[in-house]
Design a protein around this motif. Sequence first.
Motif, mmCIF file in Angstrom:
data_model
loop_
_atom_site.group_PDB
_atom_site.id
_atom_site.type_symbol
_atom_site.label_atom_id
_atom_site.label_comp_id
_atom_site.label_asym_id
_atom_site.label_seq_id
_atom_site.Cartn_x
_atom_site.Cartn_y
_atom_site.Cartn_z
ATOM 1 N N MET A 163 -5.745 -16.358 -4.256
ATOM 2 C CA MET A 163 -4.358 -16.242 -3.802
ATOM 3 C C MET A 163 -4.250 -15.279 -2.632
ATOM 4 O O MET A 163 -3.514 -15.532 -1.659
ATOM 5 N N MET A 164 -4.994 -14.177 -2.698
ATOM 6 C CA MET A 164 -4.992 -13.225 -1.587
ATOM 7 C C MET A 164 -5.493 -13.894 -0.309
ATOM 8 O O MET A 164 -4.900 -13.716 0.774
ATOM 9 N N ILE A 165 -6.571 -14.649 -0.406
ATOM 10 C CA ILE A 165 -7.126 -15.327 0.772
ATOM 11 C C ILE A 165 -6.102 -16.290 1.364
ATOM 12 O O ILE A 165 -5.919 -16.358 2.585
ATOM 13 N N ASP A 166 -5.406 -17.025 0.506
ATOM 14 C CA ASP A 166 -4.403 -17.985 0.982
ATOM 15 C C ASP A 166 -3.280 -17.296 1.751
ATOM 16 O O ASP A 166 -2.744 -17.860 2.714
ATOM 17 N N ARG A 167 -2.909 -16.095 1.343
ATOM 18 C CA ARG A 167 -1.735 -15.428 1.913
ATOM 19 C C ARG A 167 -2.085 -14.364 2.960
ATOM 20 O O ARG A 167 -1.177 -13.789 3.571
ATOM 21 N N GLU A 205 -3.499 -14.176 5.995
ATOM 22 C CA GLU A 205 -3.204 -14.296 7.422
ATOM 23 C C GLU A 205 -1.722 -14.065 7.693
ATOM 24 O O GLU A 205 -1.348 -13.303 8.597
ATOM 25 N N ASP A 206 -0.845 -14.700 6.921
ATOM 26 C CA ASP A 206 0.594 -14.531 7.126
ATOM 27 C C ASP A 206 1.040 -13.110 6.830
ATOM 28 O O ASP A 206 1.889 -12.546 7.538
ATOM 29 N N THR A 207 0.488 -12.525 5.763
ATOM 30 C CA THR A 207 0.916 -11.194 5.351
ATOM 31 C C THR A 207 0.493 -10.124 6.348
ATOM 32 O O THR A 207 1.261 -9.201 6.660
ATOM 33 N N ALA A 215 -6.681 -6.029 2.481
ATOM 34 C CA ALA A 215 -6.751 -6.541 3.850
ATOM 35 C C ALA A 215 -5.542 -6.020 4.618
ATOM 36 O O ALA A 215 -4.406 -6.136 4.151
ATOM 37 N N MET A 216 -5.792 -5.458 5.807
ATOM 38 C CA MET A 216 -4.736 -4.837 6.597
ATOM 39 C C MET A 216 -4.692 -5.408 8.009
ATOM 40 O O MET A 216 -5.740 -5.699 8.595
ATOM 41 N N GLY A 217 -3.472 -5.573 8.524
ATOM 42 C CA GLY A 217 -3.282 -6.051 9.885
ATOM 43 C C GLY A 217 -1.976 -5.520 10.448
ATOM 44 O O GLY A 217 -1.281 -4.723 9.797
ATOM 45 N N PRO A 218 -1.575 -5.962 11.642
ATOM 46 C CA PRO A 218 -0.391 -5.396 12.298
ATOM 47 C C PRO A 218 0.910 -5.646 11.557
ATOM 48 O O PRO A 218 1.867 -4.891 11.731
ATOM 49 N N LYS A 219 0.975 -6.694 10.708
ATOM 50 C CA LYS A 219 2.209 -6.980 9.978
ATOM 51 C C LYS A 219 2.265 -6.329 8.603
ATOM 52 O O LYS A 219 3.358 -6.128 8.056
ATOM 53 N N PRO A 266 4.437 -5.283 3.184
ATOM 54 C CA PRO A 266 4.780 -5.475 4.598
ATOM 55 C C PRO A 266 5.156 -4.149 5.255
ATOM 56 O O PRO A 266 5.610 -3.214 4.587
ATOM 57 N N ARG A 267 4.975 -4.074 6.550
ATOM 58 C CA ARG A 267 5.370 -2.866 7.278
ATOM 59 C C ARG A 267 6.880 -2.828 7.497
ATOM 60 O O ARG A 267 7.471 -1.751 7.577
ATOM 61 N N ASN A 268 7.475 -4.025 7.575
ATOM 62 C CA ASN A 268 8.925 -4.094 7.786
ATOM 63 C C ASN A 268 9.461 -5.390 7.186
ATOM 64 O O ASN A 268 9.078 -6.466 7.625
ATOM 65 N N PRO A 269 10.328 -5.285 6.168
ATOM 66 C CA PRO A 269 10.799 -4.062 5.516
ATOM 67 C C PRO A 269 9.739 -3.489 4.584
ATOM 68 O O PRO A 269 8.967 -4.239 3.989
#
Length: 360
Positions: A132-136, A138-140, A253-257, A287-290
């Motif tokens: 489930m983490m892998i599926d989500r 990229e969007d997250t 997993a961390m990214g700009p969003k 999420p970073r926002n909100p």
Amino acid sequence: MINYGIIGAGMMGQEHIRNIRLLGDARVEAILEPDPLMAGAASRLAPEAAMVGSVDEMLKRNALDCLLIASPNHVHVDQMEQVAGQRPLPLLVEKPLFTAPDQADRLKRLSSDYPAPIWVAMEYRYMPPIAMMIDRAEDTTGGIRMLTVREHRFPFLDKVGAWNRFNAQSGGTLVEKCCHFFDLMRLILKSEPVRIMASAAQDVNHQAEEYDGKRPDIWDNGYVIVDFASGARAMLELCMFAEGARYQEHLSAMGPKGKIEALVPGPGRFWPESLGPAPVPKIVVSPRNPRGEQELDVPVDPDLLEAGDHNGSTFYQHQRFLEVVRGKGRVEVTLDDGARAVAMGLAAQQSALTGEVVRL
């Protein structure tokens, strides 16, 4: 009905047998297991199966549709070559595919010539919270830049002949235990590693043990940092004297969003009854926002938990493998995937031994 032949029916082989029996449209036709105690346990799990004494004898059974190799790590390549030379049936091969660099070329030759599907058993891909983490992810995250895999768990279990206590037979801790995690790094980041740095040691476990006059040389903790061609980086943190942890695996997993995590408990049979019900797997989205964490439980069918130590993933893996055997699916974990995971593990072993960066 798909008929399996099982080569190696120790602890992991028996988990496979229990899950094959849950599939409903598969059965165990024959079992090869030289250890009498393990052979007896496997026979009780699959009383319909014939017990055979060699790979040759196994391959003469006409009813076989596919083979599972779950023998000790260092004999995988030998057994695959024997099958290839006599009767190349569809194969599901336990990780790691091989244990030493000189076996890699033999595997390449086998890969180019083998006429049937070969699937490498990377069960962690199919644990429900990780899937489930892998599926989500990229969007997250908006594109993963950092990935952390932490495993805090129990020591290596006792296996036949203590083969998993020695690097020469297991490939070393960062191969035997951690190729799963290097496979996940490649899968999640969709990129290839270019540089590996590691530090590891044997600090707590197995130090008082002795087998035929030899002391175990496997490590019980370590850190591995991996740089990928995409510019993303990943880190593995392994501790094998931390079985008191509530969750055994923790992926982040961390990214700009934002950030997404998967939390996976260890085997339920090791959870103390005095602490109440075993933990439920979950994912956490931040999420970073909100701002604000969102937790989601990812429960696993109790029958699947009872059948093995890998949170139902062994069952889901077999479902997909059977589709390949029937000619309806595709191999999701290829020989190349398995070989690259081992190459990362061997590079990490080398880096930890030498204290130097290893470039791939």
